[in-house]
Design a protein around this motif. Structure first.
Motif, PDB file in Angstrom:
ATOM      1  N   ARG A 223      -1.281   4.678   4.848  1.00  0.00           N
ATOM      2  CA  ARG A 223      -0.234   4.089   4.009  1.00  0.00           C
ATOM      3  C   ARG A 223      -0.404   4.486   2.547  1.00  0.00           C
ATOM      4  O   ARG A 223       0.581   4.718   1.832  1.00  0.00           O
ATOM      5  CB  ARG A 223      -0.233   2.562   4.154  1.00  0.00           C
ATOM      6  CG  ARG A 223       0.293   2.078   5.501  1.00  0.00           C
ATOM      7  CD  ARG A 223       0.477   0.572   5.509  1.00  0.00           C
ATOM      8  NE  ARG A 223      -0.785  -0.155   5.439  1.00  0.00           N
ATOM      9  CZ  ARG A 223      -1.479  -0.551   6.495  1.00  0.00           C
ATOM     10  NH1 ARG A 223      -1.056  -0.281   7.725  1.00  0.00           N
ATOM     11  NH2 ARG A 223      -2.600  -1.229   6.340  1.00  0.00           N
ATOM     12  N   LEU A 224      -1.641   4.546   2.092  1.00  0.00           N
ATOM     13  CA  LEU A 224      -1.912   4.906   0.697  1.00  0.00           C
ATOM     14  C   LEU A 224      -1.796   6.416   0.453  1.00  0.00           C
ATOM     15  O   LEU A 224      -1.777   6.858  -0.698  1.00  0.00           O
ATOM     16  CB  LEU A 224      -3.322   4.442   0.298  1.00  0.00           C
ATOM     17  CG  LEU A 224      -3.507   2.941   0.085  1.00  0.00           C
ATOM     18  CD1 LEU A 224      -4.995   2.586   0.083  1.00  0.00           C
ATOM     19  CD2 LEU A 224      -2.852   2.478  -1.208  1.00  0.00           C
ATOM     20  N   GLU A 225      -1.768   7.183   1.549  1.00  0.00           N
ATOM     21  CA  GLU A 225      -1.748   8.644   1.469  1.00  0.00           C
ATOM     22  C   GLU A 225      -2.965   9.167   0.704  1.00  0.00           C
ATOM     23  O   GLU A 225      -2.854  10.030  -0.169  1.00  0.00           O
ATOM     24  CB  GLU A 225      -0.447   9.142   0.818  1.00  0.00           C
ATOM     25  CG  GLU A 225       0.809   8.780   1.591  1.00  0.00           C
ATOM     26  CD  GLU A 225       2.067   9.380   0.987  1.00  0.00           C
ATOM     27  OE1 GLU A 225       2.208  10.615   1.071  1.00  0.00           O
ATOM     28  OE2 GLU A 225       2.884   8.619   0.421  1.00  0.00           O
ATOM     29  N   MET A 226      -4.131   8.614   1.058  1.00  0.00           N
ATOM     30  CA  MET A 226      -5.383   8.989   0.409  1.00  0.00           C
ATOM     31  C   MET A 226      -6.448   9.277   1.456  1.00  0.00           C
ATOM     32  O   MET A 226      -6.376   8.787   2.586  1.00  0.00           O
ATOM     33  CB  MET A 226      -5.868   7.861  -0.511  1.00  0.00           C
ATOM     34  CG  MET A 226      -4.949   7.587  -1.677  1.00  0.00           C
ATOM     35  SD  MET A 226      -5.537   6.198  -2.703  1.00  0.00           S
ATOM     36  CE  MET A 226      -4.220   6.116  -3.917  1.00  0.00           C
TER      37      MET A 226
ATOM     38  N   THR B 151      -8.785  -1.702  -1.547  1.00  0.00           N
ATOM     39  CA  THR B 151      -7.902  -2.416  -0.631  1.00  0.00           C
ATOM     40  C   THR B 151      -8.746  -3.337   0.235  1.00  0.00           C
ATOM     41  O   THR B 151      -9.988  -3.284   0.195  1.00  0.00           O
ATOM     42  CB  THR B 151      -7.041  -1.457   0.204  1.00  0.00           C
ATOM     43  OG1 THR B 151      -5.943  -2.186   0.767  1.00  0.00           O
ATOM     44  CG2 THR B 151      -7.843  -0.790   1.312  1.00  0.00           C
TER      45      THR B 151
ATOM     46  N   GLU C  50       0.835  -1.211   0.000  1.00  0.00           N
ATOM     47  CA  GLU C  50       0.000   0.000   0.000  1.00  0.00           C
ATOM     48  C   GLU C  50       0.862   1.251   0.000  1.00  0.00           C
ATOM     49  O   GLU C  50       0.556   2.238  -0.693  1.00  0.00           O
ATOM     50  CB  GLU C  50      -0.920  -0.005   1.222  1.00  0.00           C
ATOM     51  CG  GLU C  50      -2.048  -1.020   1.143  1.00  0.00           C
ATOM     52  CD  GLU C  50      -2.908  -1.030   2.391  1.00  0.00           C
ATOM     53  OE1 GLU C  50      -4.135  -1.140   2.263  1.00  0.00           O
ATOM     54  OE2 GLU C  50      -2.341  -0.932   3.507  1.00  0.00           O
ATOM     55  N   GLU C  51       1.938   1.234   0.787  1.00  0.00           N
ATOM     56  CA  GLU C  51       2.828   2.406   0.838  1.00  0.00           C
ATOM     57  C   GLU C  51       3.443   2.685  -0.519  1.00  0.00           C
ATOM     58  O   GLU C  51       3.501   3.841  -0.960  1.00  0.00           O
ATOM     59  CB  GLU C  51       3.921   2.173   1.883  1.00  0.00           C
ATOM     60  CG  GLU C  51       3.415   2.155   3.316  1.00  0.00           C
ATOM     61  CD  GLU C  51       4.482   1.772   4.330  1.00  0.00           C
ATOM     62  OE1 GLU C  51       4.220   1.896   5.534  1.00  0.00           O
ATOM     63  OE2 GLU C  51       5.590   1.348   3.908  1.00  0.00           O
TER      64      GLU C  51
ATOM     65  N   GLY D  10       0.683   3.969  -2.944  1.00  0.00           N
ATOM     66  CA  GLY D  10       0.304   5.335  -2.614  1.00  0.00           C
ATOM     67  C   GLY D  10       1.365   6.345  -2.997  1.00  0.00           C
ATOM     68  O   GLY D  10       1.054   7.405  -3.577  1.00  0.00           O
ATOM     69  N   GLN D  11       2.629   6.032  -2.695  1.00  0.00           N
ATOM     70  CA  GLN D  11       3.714   6.936  -3.028  1.00  0.00           C
ATOM     71  C   GLN D  11       3.877   7.063  -4.535  1.00  0.00           C
ATOM     72  O   GLN D  11       4.104   8.165  -5.055  1.00  0.00           O
ATOM     73  CB  GLN D  11       5.023   6.431  -2.398  1.00  0.00           C
ATOM     74  CG  GLN D  11       6.217   7.349  -2.609  1.00  0.00           C
ATOM     75  CD  GLN D  11       6.070   8.692  -1.924  1.00  0.00           C
ATOM     76  OE1 GLN D  11       5.373   8.787  -0.913  1.00  0.00           O
ATOM     77  NE2 GLN D  11       6.703   9.726  -2.478  1.00  0.00           N
TER      78      GLN D  11
ATOM     79  N   ARG E 152      -7.186  12.057  -8.585  1.00  0.00           N
ATOM     80  CA  ARG E 152      -7.775  10.965  -7.799  1.00  0.00           C
ATOM     81  C   ARG E 152      -9.047  10.411  -8.417  1.00  0.00           C
ATOM     82  O   ARG E 152      -9.292   9.195  -8.385  1.00  0.00           O
ATOM     83  CB  ARG E 152      -8.046  11.455  -6.358  1.00  0.00           C
ATOM     84  CG  ARG E 152      -8.640  10.405  -5.434  1.00  0.00           C
ATOM     85  CD  ARG E 152      -7.680   9.237  -5.241  1.00  0.00           C
ATOM     86  NE  ARG E 152      -8.264   8.190  -4.399  1.00  0.00           N
ATOM     87  CZ  ARG E 152      -9.057   7.226  -4.850  1.00  0.00           C
ATOM     88  NH1 ARG E 152      -9.339   7.154  -6.147  1.00  0.00           N
ATOM     89  NH2 ARG E 152      -9.551   6.321  -4.031  1.00  0.00           N
TER      90      ARG E 152
ATOM     91  N   LYS F  49       1.124   9.226  -5.922  1.00  0.00           N
ATOM     92  CA  LYS F  49       1.382  10.621  -5.543  1.00  0.00           C
ATOM     93  C   LYS F  49       2.440  11.246  -6.442  1.00  0.00           C
ATOM     94  O   LYS F  49       2.270  12.363  -6.943  1.00  0.00           O
ATOM     95  CB  LYS F  49       1.821  10.673  -4.080  1.00  0.00           C
ATOM     96  CG  LYS F  49       2.069  12.076  -3.548  1.00  0.00           C
ATOM     97  CD  LYS F  49       2.463  12.028  -2.082  1.00  0.00           C
ATOM     98  CE  LYS F  49       2.724  13.433  -1.532  1.00  0.00           C
ATOM     99  NZ  LYS F  49       3.105  13.392  -0.088  1.00  0.00           N
TER     100      LYS F  49
END
Length: 328
Positions: free
Chosen positions: A110-113, A81, A60-61, A64-65, A74, A68
């Protein structure tokens, strides 16, 4: 790319999608993930699948990164997930209200969402009342952390129970199931879930169309390629189940059919999954951009799967499940 409704919802998902299982972190780093995700989106893929358990959250990290850094809008993508295995603690797993809420927040971090489009219950939880799970998933939706919720590898009976509880309480039921589906695993999709499609409008986001790579034809009875997932220690048991004489013989006998259509066996196998009208999207994976490009070409194979070709395929695999007897 072709787009289909996710079950009876208005959400449009690409016929082929991209998942992070096995590959992200284990085989693919951030740089490679960015390249794969960018190529997938260029090919029209808009559905991207992940789970809190994949690489213990690192998948997920990385996703997400990567998203980004790619600067994606989006609303252009559908991110999914799954919750169930969140950690070692007694409340870090399962489908309790506590883990669903805390697990969702952790996934989003973790996804930064701010939200995911679809949140799955990764497995059924016999230790938690289904009403608690249904209420918690609706709480997540009401707070805008997810737009839809679904199940993964639940039985038809469990999905039915969730829907009946939701209807009784005036809540939202699961609108999608994520089962394994390929030429070697068909029972759930083709028999067990049949009543769910019409009764509840369930859609499917199916996984493992290539049976963990077996249906690419790259495995032989005595050989596992060094860079394949079956070479990973965590997947040796799966290899022992799939890389066996009977399965490899069937795969070898499918190759002439693919050759007649002038397509790789992998494309034939993916197209076969996508040809099922109850499948909303087929989740594919790749460690190399070339694999992803080849997978996308499976869309061109779908029209070639005539009744005659489908009959030839069935004559080889002989995996079509027996339909349940109906008494009137």
């Amino acid at each position: 790319m072709q787009y289909r409704n996710l079950g009876s919802t208005g959400l449009k998902v690409s016929t082929l999608s991209f998942g992070a299982w096995v590959t992200f972190h284990n085989q693919v780093d951030l740089k490679d993930a960015k390249q794969l995700l960018a190529r997938a989106k260029e090919g029209g893929i808009n559905f991207f699948d992940n789970a809190e358990v994949y690489a213990s959250g690192r998948a997920e990290e990385i996703m997400g990164q990567a998203i980004k850094e790619l600067g994606w809008k989006r609303s252009d993508v559908v991110i999914a997930t799954k919750l169930f295995w969140g950690g070692p603690g007694p409340n870090d797993k399962g489908l309790s209200r506590k883990h669903i809420i805390e697990g969702t927040k952790a996934c989003l971090k973790r996804l930064e969402m701010d939200y995911v489009d679809v949140l799955f219950c990764h497995r059924p939880d016999a230790s938690t009342p289904i009403e608690e799970t249904v209420r918690a998933m609706n709480f997540v939706i009401d707070n805008g952390w997810a737009f839809y919720w679904g199940t993964s590898e639940w039985s038809a009976q469990q999905i039915t129970e969730a829907w009946e509880v939701a209807r009784k309480l005036g809540l939202i039921g699961p609108i999608v199931e994520q089962p394994e589906y390929n030429l070697l695993a068909r029972d759930k999709v083709e028999v067990e879930y049949l009543p769910l499609y019409s009764s509840y409008g369930i859609g499917l986001t199916t996984w493992s169309p290539l049976a963990s790579g077996v249906l690419t034809g790259k495995y032989s009875k005595n050989s596992v390629p060094a860079e394949s997932r079956f070479s990973l220690e965590n997947y040796k048991n799966l290899a022992n189940r799939l890389v066996v004489d009977d399965v490899i013989t069937k795969v070898d006998n499918l190759k002439p059919i693919a050759e007649k259509l002038k397509v790789p066996l992998s494309q034939l196998a993916i197209a076969w999954c996508a040809s099922n009208p109850n499948v909303s999207t087929v989740i594919t994976g790749a460690t190399k951009e070339s694999q992803l490009v080849e997978n996308l070409k499976a869309l061109e194979v779908i029209p070639k799967l005539t009744p005659s070709i489908l009959g030839e395929i069935e004559a080889v695999v002989q995996t079509k499940p027996k339909q349940a007897d109906v008494y009137r």
